[in-house]
Design a protein around this motif. Sequence first.
Motif, mmCIF file in Angstrom:
data_model
loop_
_atom_site.group_PDB
_atom_site.id
_atom_site.type_symbol
_atom_site.label_atom_id
_atom_site.label_comp_id
_atom_site.label_asym_id
_atom_site.label_seq_id
_atom_site.Cartn_x
_atom_site.Cartn_y
_atom_site.Cartn_z
ATOM 1 N N THR B 489 0.844 -1.193 0.000
ATOM 2 C CA THR B 489 0.000 0.000 0.000
ATOM 3 C C THR B 489 0.880 1.243 0.000
ATOM 4 O OG1 THR B 489 -1.338 -1.307 1.479
ATOM 5 C CG2 THR B 489 -2.055 0.949 1.086
ATOM 6 N N PRO B 490 0.636 2.156 -0.916
ATOM 7 C CA PRO B 490 1.441 3.379 -0.924
ATOM 8 C C PRO B 490 1.266 4.134 0.390
ATOM 9 C CG PRO B 490 0.098 3.214 -2.907
ATOM 10 C CD PRO B 490 -0.350 2.125 -2.002
ATOM 11 N N GLN B 491 2.373 4.568 0.943
ATOM 12 C CA GLN B 491 2.323 5.255 2.225
ATOM 13 C C GLN B 491 1.990 6.730 1.998
ATOM 14 O OE1 GLN B 491 4.168 3.232 5.142
ATOM 15 N NE2 GLN B 491 3.185 1.847 3.720
ATOM 16 N N HIS B 492 1.632 7.347 3.091
ATOM 17 C CA HIS B 492 1.286 8.758 3.032
ATOM 18 C C HIS B 492 2.476 9.558 2.492
ATOM 19 C CE1 HIS B 492 -0.808 12.338 4.017
ATOM 20 N NE2 HIS B 492 0.144 12.755 4.834
ATOM 21 N N ASN B 493 2.224 10.389 1.526
ATOM 22 C CA ASN B 493 3.209 11.225 0.810
ATOM 23 C C ASN B 493 4.495 10.496 0.396
ATOM 24 O OD1 ASN B 493 5.119 11.402 2.925
ATOM 25 N ND2 ASN B 493 4.295 13.350 3.660
ATOM 26 N N GLU B 494 4.385 9.185 0.173
ATOM 27 C CA GLU B 494 5.567 8.437 -0.259
ATOM 28 C C GLU B 494 6.030 8.890 -1.639
ATOM 29 O OE1 GLU B 494 5.110 4.221 -0.430
ATOM 30 O OE2 GLU B 494 7.013 3.951 -1.465
ATOM 31 N N LYS B 495 5.057 9.092 -2.524
ATOM 32 C CA LYS B 495 5.384 9.411 -3.901
ATOM 33 C C LYS B 495 6.252 10.664 -3.978
ATOM 34 C CE LYS B 495 3.279 10.223 -8.333
ATOM 35 N NZ LYS B 495 2.069 10.514 -9.079
ATOM 36 N N SER B 496 5.821 11.700 -3.261
ATOM 37 C CA SER B 496 6.577 12.950 -3.324
ATOM 38 C C SER B 496 7.921 12.809 -2.629
ATOM 39 C CB SER B 496 5.762 14.086 -2.728
ATOM 40 O OG SER B 496 5.351 13.734 -1.437
ATOM 41 N N ALA B 497 7.929 12.061 -1.512
ATOM 42 C CA ALA B 497 9.184 11.917 -0.770
ATOM 43 C C ALA B 497 10.223 11.174 -1.605
ATOM 44 C CB ALA B 497 8.930 11.179 0.539
ATOM 45 N N ILE B 498 9.782 10.096 -2.244
ATOM 46 C CA ILE B 498 10.714 9.323 -3.070
ATOM 47 C C ILE B 498 11.161 10.172 -4.259
ATOM 48 C CG2 ILE B 498 10.885 7.326 -4.617
ATOM 49 C CD1 ILE B 498 11.120 6.545 -1.725
ATOM 50 N N GLY B 499 10.186 10.909 -4.834
ATOM 51 C CA GLY B 499 10.524 11.801 -5.948
ATOM 52 C C GLY B 499 11.591 12.787 -5.524
ATOM 53 N N ALA B 500 11.405 13.371 -4.340
ATOM 54 C CA ALA B 500 12.366 14.357 -3.846
ATOM 55 C C ALA B 500 13.725 13.708 -3.608
ATOM 56 C CB ALA B 500 11.843 14.971 -2.556
ATOM 57 N N MET B 501 13.692 12.489 -3.066
ATOM 58 C CA MET B 501 14.961 11.810 -2.786
ATOM 59 C C MET B 501 15.726 11.544 -4.085
ATOM 60 S SD MET B 501 15.529 8.139 -1.049
ATOM 61 C CE MET B 501 15.338 7.241 -2.558
ATOM 62 N N LEU B 502 15.015 11.052 -5.084
ATOM 63 C CA LEU B 502 15.669 10.751 -6.358
ATOM 64 C C LEU B 502 16.193 12.039 -7.001
ATOM 65 C CD1 LEU B 502 13.174 8.085 -7.685
ATOM 66 C CD2 LEU B 502 15.471 7.669 -6.865
ATOM 67 N N GLU B 503 15.409 13.119 -6.874
ATOM 68 C CA GLU B 503 15.862 14.400 -7.412
ATOM 69 C C GLU B 503 17.128 14.867 -6.722
ATOM 70 O OE1 GLU B 503 15.036 16.067 -9.972
ATOM 71 O OE2 GLU B 503 13.296 14.853 -10.522
ATOM 72 N N ARG B 504 17.134 14.707 -5.394
ATOM 73 C CA ARG B 504 18.290 15.130 -4.615
ATOM 74 C C ARG B 504 19.532 14.366 -5.051
ATOM 75 N NH1 ARG B 504 17.643 12.799 0.819
ATOM 76 N NH2 ARG B 504 18.907 11.158 -0.099
ATOM 77 N N GLU B 505 19.383 13.059 -5.199
ATOM 78 C CA GLU B 505 20.521 12.247 -5.623
ATOM 79 C C GLU B 505 20.985 12.653 -7.026
ATOM 80 O OE1 GLU B 505 22.231 10.175 -3.790
ATOM 81 O OE2 GLU B 505 20.911 10.554 -2.090
ATOM 82 N N THR B 506 19.989 12.980 -7.872
ATOM 83 C CA THR B 506 20.330 13.413 -9.224
ATOM 84 C C THR B 506 21.163 14.676 -9.161
ATOM 85 O OG1 THR B 506 18.211 12.567 -9.910
ATOM 86 C CG2 THR B 506 19.336 14.001 -11.455
ATOM 87 N N LYS B 507 20.728 15.605 -8.308
ATOM 88 C CA LYS B 507 21.425 16.879 -8.200
ATOM 89 C C LYS B 507 22.855 16.650 -7.711
ATOM 90 C CE LYS B 507 18.678 20.360 -7.385
ATOM 91 N NZ LYS B 507 17.700 21.032 -6.515
ATOM 92 N N GLN B 508 22.963 15.768 -6.718
ATOM 93 C CA GLN B 508 24.292 15.493 -6.171
ATOM 94 C C GLN B 508 25.194 14.929 -7.253
ATOM 95 O OE1 GLN B 508 24.686 12.228 -3.597
ATOM 96 N NE2 GLN B 508 26.729 12.817 -2.945
ATOM 97 N N GLU B 509 24.655 13.975 -8.009
ATOM 98 C CA GLU B 509 25.440 13.341 -9.053
ATOM 99 C C GLU B 509 25.841 14.375 -10.110
ATOM 100 O OE1 GLU B 509 26.088 10.207 -8.276
ATOM 101 O OE2 GLU B 509 27.540 10.227 -9.917
ATOM 102 N N LYS B 510 24.889 15.285 -10.390
ATOM 103 C CA LYS B 510 25.168 16.326 -11.370
ATOM 104 C C LYS B 510 26.306 17.211 -10.883
ATOM 105 C CE LYS B 510 21.107 17.205 -14.122
ATOM 106 N NZ LYS B 510 19.758 17.709 -14.021
ATOM 107 N N ASN B 511 26.228 17.577 -9.600
ATOM 108 C CA ASN B 511 27.278 18.424 -9.023
ATOM 109 C C ASN B 511 28.628 17.727 -9.077
ATOM 110 O OD1 ASN B 511 25.598 20.505 -8.524
ATOM 111 N ND2 ASN B 511 25.162 19.925 -6.399
ATOM 112 N N LEU B 512 28.621 16.443 -8.755
ATOM 113 C CA LEU B 512 29.872 15.688 -8.791
ATOM 114 C C LEU B 512 30.451 15.692 -10.199
ATOM 115 C CD1 LEU B 512 29.072 12.630 -6.530
ATOM 116 C CD2 LEU B 512 30.769 14.408 -6.110
#
Lengths: 97, 573
Positions: B489-512
Amino acid sequence: MSSEVEETLKRIQSHRGVKGVLIVSADGVPIRSNLDDDETQTYAALLSQLATKARNVVRVLDDQDELAFFRIRSNKHEIMVAPDPEYLLIVVQENVK
Amino acid sequence: MEVAYLYTKVRSEFGKQTNFSDQDTRILHTIPQTDEFEDDYIPRNPVCTTVDTCPTYSEHETNTDRLVTKASSIRHAEGGWPKDVDPTEPADVQRYRKKAEKDDDYKANMKALGPIISRCMRQNNTIDIYEEYFAGEDRDWSSEPPSAKGLAVFRDPNEIKRTATSINWHPEGPTKIAVSYSILNFQDPKFSNARLPVESYIWDVTNPNTPDQALTPPSPLCCLRFNPKSTDTLVGGSYNGLVSFYDLRKSGAPQECSVIEKSHHDPVYDCFWISSKTGNQCASVSTDGNMLWWDTRRLGEPVDALQLSTGKDGAVLGGSAMDYHKEVPTKYVVGTEQGIVLAINLRNRKQNNGIAVYDQNHGKHHGPIYAIHRNQTHTKFFMTVGDWTARVWMEDLKTPIMTTKYHSAYLTSGCWSSTRAGVFFVTRMDGIVDVWDYFYRQNEVAYTHKVGDCALSSIANDATTGRLLSVGDVEGTVALMEVCDSLATPQHNEKSAIGAMLERETKQEKNLELRERDLRRARDKAKGETGETEEEKEAKAQAMEEQLRAVDADFLNMIKEAEDDEATAAAEE
C-alpha cells in the motif's frame, strides 16, 4: 388482472438505474425479460440455481422458515431476487454513483 | 536323563493335513527340585540397572500422497423446459410464455413480489446502504514489520528441469501468469537429451496443479509477454533467436513465427509490446547485439533493426535485458552483457543511431545486466540489476545515482513494486528475495524472504494490486507470494518523498559530474603550463646529450692516441 402485473413491472422499470427485469419460472425458464436473449438465459440459469440453493439453506437452518428475498451486490450492479415457490422476479439495478 | 522321542512318519502320510484332537494331560518328564548347584550361585555385585522417569516415545514419519485435483465445469444454459416444448423453436417458446402469463397463479405471485422488489429499489435509490464511511482514510502500515507468505507453487510438469526465465502477469489483473522455460547454461548436459521439452505455460493463479494453457514454440522460450491491448495474444522470444506470436483463443501453437535468417542469432533475452496504433508492434533484444522491431501480423522480417554499439566504430554490446514503459513510448532502456546501460531513442537517430551510452567505467556493472526496470511512479528513473548490486539511474545522467550495497550472493533479477514508489525486489543466487524499501532506509535491506534452496532466476510483481509476487527459479518452479500491506500500500506522501529523494541524488550526481569536469579542466591547464618547462627540459637533455657525446669522443680519441703511442714505442724498440 394481467394489466396489474404489467403495471407492477412498468413501475419497477421506471425506477432509476434499472437495467433489467426478468421473470423466471422455478425450473429456470425465462418467461419475461427485457434483456437480450443471451443475457436472459445466463441470468435465468444461474439465478434459479442460486435461488434453489438459498431456499435450501434457509430451510435447513430452520425448517419453519422460508426464503423471502435476496440481493447480490457487485461492483457494478445489484441483483435483487424475489423468490416464490414457482416464480422468481429478478431485477438488475446499476449502482448509484 | 535322556529326553528323546523317536518320531516316525510313514512315507504315505507325508504332506497329509494334520488332524488335531483333544487328549488328556500327560507328563512326559519331570525335573525335581535340587540343592546340588546351590554353591555355584554367586550374587552379582554391583548390580547395574537403569530406570527412566520419562515415557519412551518413538518417532515415525510418513508423507501422504499428493492429491491432484482438477477443476472442471459444465455449462447449463437453456433448461427446465417442459418435454413437449422445443426451446430452439421461437413459436413454441412464445406460446409457452403466453400460457404461463395467463396463469392465475403467476399473476397473483407477481403482484405479491412486485412491492418487495420496489421497496429495495427505492431504498437503493434513496440511501447508499453500502456506503464506505471511512473512505480516504489512509491507514498507516509503516509500523507493521514487513512480511510475505507463500500462496502457491507452480512446478514445471516436465521431467527435465528448465529455468523459469521470465514471468509476466496478465495485464488486466492478477489472474494468470505467463512463464517461459528454457535452459540458458552454456552447453548444459541437458541439451544432449534429444527430448528437451519446448513448452512454456500460462498458469491460472488459483490452480497450481495443471497449467491453464501450454504454448509450443519451435525452440524453448526465453521471454514471453502478454499484449496489454489484446490480452489473449502473446509474443515470445526463443532460445534460437526466433520471435513467435500466440493467440490463446486459437491454440498453443505459434500463429506466426519469424524465419531463422532474419531473426536474432542468439537467445532473445527480452521482448516488449510497444505502443502503436494497431497494437501489433513489438521490440526484442538479444545478445547477438541486435535490437529488432516486429509486426506480429507479418513476422517474416523485422520492421526495423538496430545494432547496439557504443559508437560508430565502437564495440557491439549484447543486449541482455530491456524495459519499455508506455508512458515514455520513444525511449527504450537496454541492459547489456557487458554491464553497460544503453538508452535508445528512435526520435534521435542521427546521433549514434539514437543510442545513448551510459557510464563505461565505475558506474557500469561488473557483469551482465540481468534486469532493467523503470520505476512505475517516477518513470524518469530506472533500476538495473547485475553482479551483486542493484543500481538506480536517472535517464539524463551517465552515472548511477544510487547503488545498493554489495549483496552476499549474485543477484539474478529484480523489479520495482508496481504500487509503492520506493520499494523494489531483487532475487539472489542463494534462493532469497531481498526487498528494499527506500522510503524506510537506503542502506539496508528491509526484508529478506527465503524462497527455496536453488538459485532464483526471475521475478514479477502484479501490476494492479502490487501485493502478489511471482518468483521463478532455475528448477522451473514459480512461487507465488503475497507481500504484506506495508509493502504494497502506498504510504502517506511516499510518492513525493521518493521523488524528492531521487531528485536530490540526481542533483548530487550532477554536481559531482560538474566538479569532475572542473577538476579535469584545471588539470589540463596545469598540464599546459608544465608543457613549457618540458621544452626547457628537452633542451637541457639535448645539451647533456651533446656533452656526453663530446666526452665519449674525447675518450675514444684518448684511447686511440694511447694505442698509437704504444704502437710507435713498440716499433722503436
